[in-house]
Each structure stands twice: as structure tokens, then as C-alpha cells.
Design a protein around this motif. Structure first.
Motif, PDB file in Angstrom:
ATOM      1  N   GLY A 127       8.733   4.713  -2.091  1.00 16.46           N
ATOM      2  CA  GLY A 127       8.148   3.594  -1.375  1.00 16.46           C
ATOM      3  C   GLY A 127       8.616   3.491   0.069  1.00 16.46           C
ATOM      4  O   GLY A 127       9.686   3.956   0.436  1.00 16.46           O
ATOM      5  N   ARG A 128       7.768   2.868   0.864  1.00 15.78           N
ATOM      6  CA  ARG A 128       8.082   2.585   2.265  1.00 15.78           C
ATOM      7  C   ARG A 128       7.798   1.111   2.502  1.00 15.78           C
ATOM      8  O   ARG A 128       6.976   0.510   1.798  1.00 15.78           O
ATOM      9  CB  ARG A 128       7.218   3.442   3.188  1.00 15.78           C
ATOM     10  N   PRO A 129       8.446   0.520   3.507  1.00 18.25           N
ATOM     11  CA  PRO A 129       8.205  -0.900   3.770  1.00 18.25           C
ATOM     12  C   PRO A 129       6.730  -1.249   3.967  1.00 18.25           C
ATOM     13  O   PRO A 129       6.295  -2.335   3.571  1.00 18.25           O
ATOM     14  CB  PRO A 129       9.011  -1.165   5.046  1.00 18.25           C
ATOM     15  N   ASP A 130       5.941  -0.335   4.526  1.00 17.95           N
ATOM     16  CA  ASP A 130       4.531  -0.657   4.749  1.00 17.95           C
ATOM     17  C   ASP A 130       3.677  -0.588   3.480  1.00 17.95           C
ATOM     18  O   ASP A 130       2.488  -0.888   3.517  1.00 17.95           O
ATOM     19  CB  ASP A 130       3.940   0.241   5.844  1.00 17.95           C
ATOM     20  N   HIS A 131       4.262  -0.224   2.349  1.00 17.59           N
ATOM     21  CA  HIS A 131       3.514  -0.225   1.086  1.00 17.59           C
ATOM     22  C   HIS A 131       3.300  -1.639   0.548  1.00 17.59           C
ATOM     23  O   HIS A 131       2.413  -1.865  -0.263  1.00 17.59           O
ATOM     24  CB  HIS A 131       4.221   0.620   0.026  1.00 17.59           C
ATOM     25  N   VAL A 132       4.140  -2.579   0.941  1.00 17.18           N
ATOM     26  CA  VAL A 132       3.966  -3.976   0.539  1.00 17.18           C
ATOM     27  C   VAL A 132       3.527  -4.725   1.797  1.00 17.18           C
ATOM     28  O   VAL A 132       4.337  -5.028   2.663  1.00 17.18           O
ATOM     29  CB  VAL A 132       5.258  -4.575  -0.042  1.00 17.18           C
ATOM     30  N   LEU A 133       2.247  -4.997   1.893  1.00 15.85           N
ATOM     31  CA  LEU A 133       1.668  -5.517   3.140  1.00 15.85           C
ATOM     32  C   LEU A 133       1.997  -6.980   3.411  1.00 15.85           C
ATOM     33  O   LEU A 133       2.322  -7.342   4.530  1.00 15.85           O
ATOM     34  CB  LEU A 133       0.156  -5.313   3.130  1.00 15.85           C
ATOM     35  N   SER A 134       1.881  -7.828   2.415  1.00 14.87           N
ATOM     36  CA  SER A 134       2.099  -9.271   2.618  1.00 14.87           C
ATOM     37  C   SER A 134       2.832  -9.854   1.417  1.00 14.87           C
ATOM     38  O   SER A 134       2.217 -10.528   0.588  1.00 14.87           O
ATOM     39  CB  SER A 134       0.768  -9.992   2.766  1.00 14.87           C
TER      40      SER A 134
END
Length: 87
Positions: free
Chosen positions: A48-55
Motif C-alpha cells: 500500500g501507498r498513502p494515495d491508495h486511501v483517498l479520503s
């Protein structure tokens, strides 16, 4: 199979218990079905990367040592626990 009712627990605390149980079990350890409720969390696996969880809003994003990207823990966790038992 032994059923264990943990009630409501923190996600981090339950994950630590689960890891300890898995590491200590042997081929003779009876299977356990853990019934637990925890606060809502998004889990972020090693892929996972931080941008995988958008909001995520107010829901915490918890880093895990498991595979995958991001998700919300649910019933498939039972299958993962059963697959991890020694044979």
C-alpha cells in the motif's frame, strides 16, 4: 474449534494478540474462531501507498505487515486465520 469472544477491542491490540497466537501455536493447538468488534479502520498492507486511501475522513489508516494495498477488515479475516494454522 474453540470460539473466543473478545468483545470490543482496539484494532492494534487485537492484531498483536492474533500475531502472538499464530507465532505460538503448534500442530496440536486447537483452532480458534475469534469473535471481536473493533473501531472502523482502513488497513494498509506492505504493497500500500498513502494515495491508495483517498479520503479516510476520521477513520484511522493502520499500517500492517500483511500483503495487499488498502482495505477494511471484515469476514474474510476468518478465512485468513484458518489458513494460517500449522498442518
Amino acid at each position: 474449534m474453540r470460539r473466543v469472544d473478545w468483545g470490543r477491542c482496539s484494532y492494534d491490540g487485537m492484531e498483536a494478540r492474533m500475531q502472538a497466537f499464530t507465532q505460538q501455536r503448534t500442530a496440536h493447538t486447537p483452532d480458534e474462531l475469534w469473535m471481536v468488534e473493533h473501531e472502523p479502520v482502513f488497513t494498509q498492507g506492505v504493497a500500500g501507498r498513502p494515495d491508495h486511501v483517498l479520503s479516510p475522513g476520521t477513520i484511522p489508516v493502520v499500517a500492517t505487515r500483511r500483503g495487499g494495498q488498502a482495505g477494511i477488515p471484515r469476514l474474510p479475516e476468518v478465512r485468513r486465520l484458518l489458513k494460517s494454522r500449522p498442518r
